[in-house]
Write a protein that holds these residues in place. Structure first.
Motif, PDB file in Angstrom:
ATOM      1  N   ILE A 171       7.791   9.997  11.252  1.00  0.00           N
ATOM      2  CA  ILE A 171       8.159   8.517  10.425  1.00  0.00           C
ATOM      3  C   ILE A 171       6.987   7.922  10.996  1.00  0.00           C
ATOM      4  N   ARG A 172       6.255   7.134  10.405  1.00  0.00           N
ATOM      5  CA  ARG A 172       5.269   6.241  10.950  1.00  0.00           C
ATOM      6  C   ARG A 172       5.727   4.804  11.419  1.00  0.00           C
ATOM      7  N   MET A 173       5.301   4.335  12.665  1.00  0.00           N
ATOM      8  CA  MET A 173       5.816   3.332  13.194  1.00  0.00           C
ATOM      9  C   MET A 173       4.626   2.315  13.466  1.00  0.00           C
ATOM     10  N   THR A 174       4.898   1.187  13.043  1.00  0.00           N
ATOM     11  CA  THR A 174       3.754  -0.042  13.113  1.00  0.00           C
ATOM     12  C   THR A 174       4.566  -1.133  13.868  1.00  0.00           C
ATOM     13  N   ALA A 175       4.167  -1.339  15.033  1.00  0.00           N
ATOM     14  CA  ALA A 175       4.898  -2.470  16.236  1.00  0.00           C
ATOM     15  C   ALA A 175       3.668  -3.464  15.980  1.00  0.00           C
ATOM     16  N   PHE A 195       0.641  -1.128   0.041  1.00  0.00           N
ATOM     17  CA  PHE A 195      -0.066   0.195  -0.001  1.00  0.00           C
ATOM     18  C   PHE A 195       0.846   1.260  -0.093  1.00  0.00           C
ATOM     19  N   LEU A 196       1.816   1.492   0.833  1.00  0.00           N
ATOM     20  CA  LEU A 196       2.793   2.567   0.872  1.00  0.00           C
ATOM     21  C   LEU A 196       3.356   2.717  -0.191  1.00  0.00           C
ATOM     22  N   LEU A 197       3.997   1.687  -0.775  1.00  0.00           N
ATOM     23  CA  LEU A 197       4.989   1.982  -2.200  1.00  0.00           C
ATOM     24  C   LEU A 197       4.041   2.083  -3.239  1.00  0.00           C
ATOM     25  N   ARG A 198       2.635   1.489  -3.379  1.00  0.00           N
ATOM     26  CA  ARG A 198       1.989   1.662  -4.698  1.00  0.00           C
ATOM     27  C   ARG A 198       1.032   2.954  -4.808  1.00  0.00           C
ATOM     28  N   THR A 199       0.927   3.312  -3.530  1.00  0.00           N
ATOM     29  CA  THR A 199       0.088   4.556  -3.418  1.00  0.00           C
ATOM     30  C   THR A 199       0.969   5.705  -3.427  1.00  0.00           C
ATOM     31  N   THR A 237      10.341   6.632   5.597  1.00  0.00           N
ATOM     32  CA  THR A 237       8.792   6.927   5.837  1.00  0.00           C
ATOM     33  C   THR A 237       8.207   6.319   6.773  1.00  0.00           C
ATOM     34  N   ASP A 238       8.455   4.964   6.863  1.00  0.00           N
ATOM     35  CA  ASP A 238       7.775   4.146   7.942  1.00  0.00           C
ATOM     36  C   ASP A 238       9.079   3.067   8.378  1.00  0.00           C
ATOM     37  N   VAL A 239       8.564   2.509   9.548  1.00  0.00           N
ATOM     38  CA  VAL A 239       9.312   1.449  10.391  1.00  0.00           C
ATOM     39  C   VAL A 239       8.200   0.367  10.952  1.00  0.00           C
ATOM     40  N   PHE A 240       8.580  -0.685  10.473  1.00  0.00           N
ATOM     41  CA  PHE A 240       7.852  -1.761  11.123  1.00  0.00           C
ATOM     42  C   PHE A 240       8.777  -2.673  11.948  1.00  0.00           C
ATOM     43  N   LEU A 241       8.121  -2.838  13.251  1.00  0.00           N
ATOM     44  CA  LEU A 241       8.565  -3.654  14.334  1.00  0.00           C
ATOM     45  C   LEU A 241       8.062  -4.983  14.397  1.00  0.00           C
ATOM     46  N   ASP A 242       8.578  -6.011  14.044  1.00  0.00           N
ATOM     47  CA  ASP A 242       7.825  -7.328  13.903  1.00  0.00           C
ATOM     48  C   ASP A 242       8.152  -8.056  15.304  1.00  0.00           C
TER      49      ASP A 242
END
Length: 555
Positions: free
Chosen positions: A189-193, A50-54, A162-167
């Motif tokens: 920066i948007r964070m998604t944990a 989503f983030l890359l294609r939009t 722009t974004d950081v994912f924390l798995d």
């Protein structure tokens, strides 16, 4: 590029409402609690798409994903490439915490002064040597020092993403969380944990208590829950639900998610580990004979010490001709791009049909140049492989058809060249690490050939996709298998804090998609390869078998 409101999940997949919301979030930071099989990896891959294609992550900005294990990092990277394509996938960086920290050190090493000064080409070893070597445990603290001391380093990191994912965020340690805070707190920066408190199994390694609440406070993150388990069949879900009831009553699955009869649960007691091993080897033979199920869909999980607990079983698997992959020895090496390159190349030369190996090999080596240059290099590489296969065909006529395998591997490395090899991994910028991986790969293949003289079969044991997996429950995090055997469900194997051990057991149980087997033995003789204390007499862990009892499949 498409408008955000027109985006739909890649490959026609359907996401549950909260997963869809998380994938499309453009404003706030997220704290996503997701149980086993809820599709955490898929949600992150769809969010990247989503983030890359939009254009929410606009070129040349990138997305950073940080995981705890090399396997998880590699799997997420591969899934993002499948969802949004290779071109966009190149802007997705997937690293472990330590790999991310090491990149910071390598890039901004001159910031370190005094006792922390490091020379170019520094090594990572078992002790600290002034200027030339650090220990593994030093990597994250040194990266934190760099970011604290250097505004330029902080800005460089922040301007990249722009974004950081924390798995698997529930296992985050104090140092790891400090690295995240120093790098990204207070930025746009948007964070998604993403994580699951029911799978918190790294307390012994310093995992922070209440990490999700701490993160939510520090980053003003909005909590979301993903409840649906898409992995396990209903009977397995019902068993898991009883464990969840004890671990976290608020997360119990609703009845409508537990409808159905699919899924098998077995519980077996053996007089000793030799009988256990022989029975299980025969069982795996029956599951897999005639190609009914790939070996790679079978996992043998142990609480700890796989070389010891599975000593008899490994011998039985060898007697039955069942290829197995001991993750204690292989996980880190087989995840190395240089090792994967060598193994896939040799599989293409000596194997019959190896489409997966060929695709991986082509993807690793095909440059991202313009179309004409890429086409020319592809033709050159295909011709090189064709010539090597001709040489192998001639060698097959000799008495020792596999004698020249390392010479062929060396020709590949020479043809590819140092620049391309270094580009396979940031760790290879220190050429010593690249040489180490190549040497370890050669040594490991030689070891496998002593057990399995047929080179294609030995290579299968090295790879992920054609061998039974033997690993600890800790290492199984994030993986899933058609059939899971949990070996040695005994008090002597689960002797830590009861809450932590319950979480460990839950992680193991929730790896199974269709079939779960729990075993214990009355006698487990001390393996000859172990010199520490060992209890021969064993007793079942009654609580854990109790969860399975109501859901056992008739033998």
């Amino acid at each position: 590029m498409i408008a955000p409101e027109l985006w739909v999940p890649a490959d026609g997949l359907t996401l549950e409402p909260n997963a869809l919301r998380a994938a499309k979030e453009r404003q706030v930071n997220l704290a996503l609690n997701a149980g086993p099989g809820a599709g955490k990896t898929e949600m992150l891959a769809q969010r990247a798409d989503f983030l890359l294609r939009t254009g929410q992550c606009r070129y040349p900005k990138r997305i950073l994903a940080i995981s705890f294990k090399v396997d998880a990092s590699t799997n997420l990277k591969a899934r993002v490439k499948r969802r949004c394509g290779v071109a966009l996938g190149r802007r997705f960086d997937s690293h472990t915490f330590h790999a991310f920290a090491k990149r910071i050190i390598d890039r901004f090493r001159p910031v370190l002064t005094g006792a922390d000064t490091l020379d170019p080409g520094y090594q990572i070893g078992t002790n600290r040597v002034v200027r030339t070597q650090i220990e593994f445990k030093d990597i994250i603290p040194l990266a934190i020092k760099i970011l604290r001391q250097s505004k330029s380093a902080r800005n460089a990191i922040r301007q990249t993403y722009t974004d950081v994912f924390l798995d698997e965020f529930q296992d985050c340690t104090g140092d790891q969380y400090e690295l995240i805070k120093v790098a990204f707190k207070g930025t746009p920066i948007r964070m998604t944990a993403v994580g699951d408190v029911k799978q918190k199994i790294m307390g012994w390694a310093g995992a922070l208590e209440g990490i999700f609440q701490l993160y939510a406070n520090d980053f003003a993150a909005v909590p979301l829950n993903m409840y649906r388990n898409f992995r396990s069949m209903p009977n397995l879900l019902r068993m898991q639900n009883e464990i969840i009831r004890v671990l976290d009553a608020a997360s119990v699955m609703p009845p409508d998610q537990l409808i159905g009869d699919g899924g098998e649960v077995f519980s077996w007691r053996f007089t000793d580990s030799q009988h256990e091993a022989e029975y299980l080897a025969g069982l795996i033979t029956r599951w897999t004979e005639g190609g009914k199920m790939p070996y790679s869909e079978v996992a043998i999980l142990v609480s700890k010490l796989p070389d010891q607990y599975a000593y008899d079983l490994m011998a039985a698997l060898t007697r039955h001709g069942i290829p197995y992959r001991n993750e204690t020895q292989l996980q880190d090496l087989s995840s190395e791009p240089a090792a994967r390159l060598i193994v896939d190349f040799l599989s293409c030369l000596y194997g019959q049909r190896e489409p997966k190996a060929w695709m991986r090999l082509s993807e690793q080596l095909m440059p991202y140049d313009d179309e004409d240059i890429q086409s020319a290099k592809r033709r050159f590489f295909h011709q090189f492989v064709k010539n090597q296969r001709k040489e192998v065909s001639v060698e097959q006529l000799l008495e020792a058809p596999y004698d020249g395998w390392w010479e062929h591997a060396s020709k590949l490395l020479g043809m590819v060249g140092l620049e391309t090899l270094v580009a396979l991994s940031p760790d290879y910028e220190a050429h010593a690490r690249l040489r180490e991986v190549i040497t370890q790969t050669k040594t490991r293949i030689e070891e496998l050939l002593t057990v399995e003289p047929e080179l294609p079969l030995a290579l299968n044991r090295f790879s992920d996709d054609k061998a039974v997996r033997l690993l600890t429950i800790h290492k199984s995090k994030g993986l899933e298998f058609e059939s899971v055997i949990m070996l040695g469900i005994e008090k002597e194997a689960f002797f830590g804090n009861p809450v932590d051990e319950r979480c460990v057991f839950f992680v193991g149980v929730s790896r199974a998609k269709r079939r779960l087997v729990l075993t214990h033995a009355d006698q487990r003789p001390k393996p000859p390869n172990y010199n520490k204390r060992w209890d021969v007499a064993r007793s079942p862990y009654t609580e854990f078998f109790g969860y399975a009892q109501p859901f056992l499949t008739p033998a």
